[in-house]
Scaffold this motif. Structure first.
Motif, mmCIF file in Angstrom:
data_model
loop_
_atom_site.group_PDB
_atom_site.id
_atom_site.type_symbol
_atom_site.label_atom_id
_atom_site.label_comp_id
_atom_site.label_asym_id
_atom_site.label_seq_id
_atom_site.Cartn_x
_atom_site.Cartn_y
_atom_site.Cartn_z
ATOM 1 N N SER A 114 0.811 -1.215 0.000
ATOM 2 C CA SER A 114 0.000 0.000 0.000
ATOM 3 C C SER A 114 0.850 1.274 0.000
ATOM 4 O O SER A 114 1.989 1.288 0.478
ATOM 5 C CB SER A 114 -0.930 0.010 1.214
ATOM 6 O OG SER A 114 -0.197 0.246 2.397
ATOM 7 N N GLU A 116 0.242 3.690 1.855
ATOM 8 C CA GLU A 116 0.429 3.983 3.281
ATOM 9 C C GLU A 116 1.686 3.290 3.820
ATOM 10 O O GLU A 116 2.477 3.894 4.545
ATOM 11 C CB GLU A 116 -0.814 3.515 4.046
ATOM 12 C CG GLU A 116 -0.857 3.959 5.477
ATOM 13 C CD GLU A 116 -2.168 3.544 6.142
ATOM 14 O OE1 GLU A 116 -2.102 2.819 7.145
ATOM 15 O OE2 GLU A 116 -3.237 3.952 5.639
ATOM 16 N N LYS A 119 4.719 5.098 2.436
ATOM 17 C CA LYS A 119 4.913 6.393 3.108
ATOM 18 C C LYS A 119 5.504 6.192 4.506
ATOM 19 O O LYS A 119 6.316 6.994 4.952
ATOM 20 C CB LYS A 119 3.587 7.151 3.200
ATOM 21 C CG LYS A 119 3.174 7.778 1.891
ATOM 22 C CD LYS A 119 1.873 8.551 2.051
ATOM 23 C CE LYS A 119 1.516 9.274 0.769
ATOM 24 N NZ LYS A 119 0.239 10.009 0.911
#
Length: 154
Positions: A114, A116, A119
């Protein structure tokens, strides 16, 4: 021989998913209407270059599989089709504006890597175009180390 380049190509799964690519095996990457993304396909992509297939604009955006560049660039036929959402009246068959490459399915990931997750590990990626604020390009170059990092996160 120049070094192989690595890429990330985004698609909304409602429009064209990794499952759809697996079914058809090879697909023309139509509809790119950004000059920088077009130039990557026209000038930089080579047959055999690996592609991270990315689902965007969905519940869990991220890398969902691998594909590869399967053709040399050629004019995107949707630019000439008046019924297409991607029709470009300023483009002609003699001087096409928009180019594409064919993309071939390699494999689906066991899980989505993902956005996310990426990040959260941004420091591991260095300057990675996908993680830059405001980046909306559908075709992005990926460094070899970034590519390996994403594979290791699967």
């Amino acid at each position: 021989m120049p070094a192989m380049k690595h890429w990330l190509m985004k698609s909304e799964p409602d429009e064209f998913s990794i499952d759809a690519l697996e079914r058809v095996v090879t697909e023309p990457w139509t509809g790119v209407r950004n000059y920088q993304a077009r130039n990557y396909m026209l000038k930089d992509m080579k047959v055999g270059d690996p592609i991270l297939f990315y689902h965007s604009n969905c519940a869990v955006p991220g890398v969902v599989g691998l594909a590869e560049v399967a053709s040399a660039p050629y004019p995107d036929p949707t630019q000439f089709d008046r019924k297409s959402d991607y029709h470009d009246p300023k483009s002609s068959r003699e001087e096409p504006r928009w180019w594409l490459v064919d993309v071939r399915f390699v494999r689906k990931f066991g899980r989505t890597v993902s956005l996310e997750d990426m990040k959260a590990r941004a420091d591991d990626f260095g300057d990675f175009a996908l993680l830059r604020r405001g980046n909306r390009l559908s075709v992005l170059p990926v460094g070899a180390s970034q590519f390996k990092r994403i594979l290791s996160m699967e």
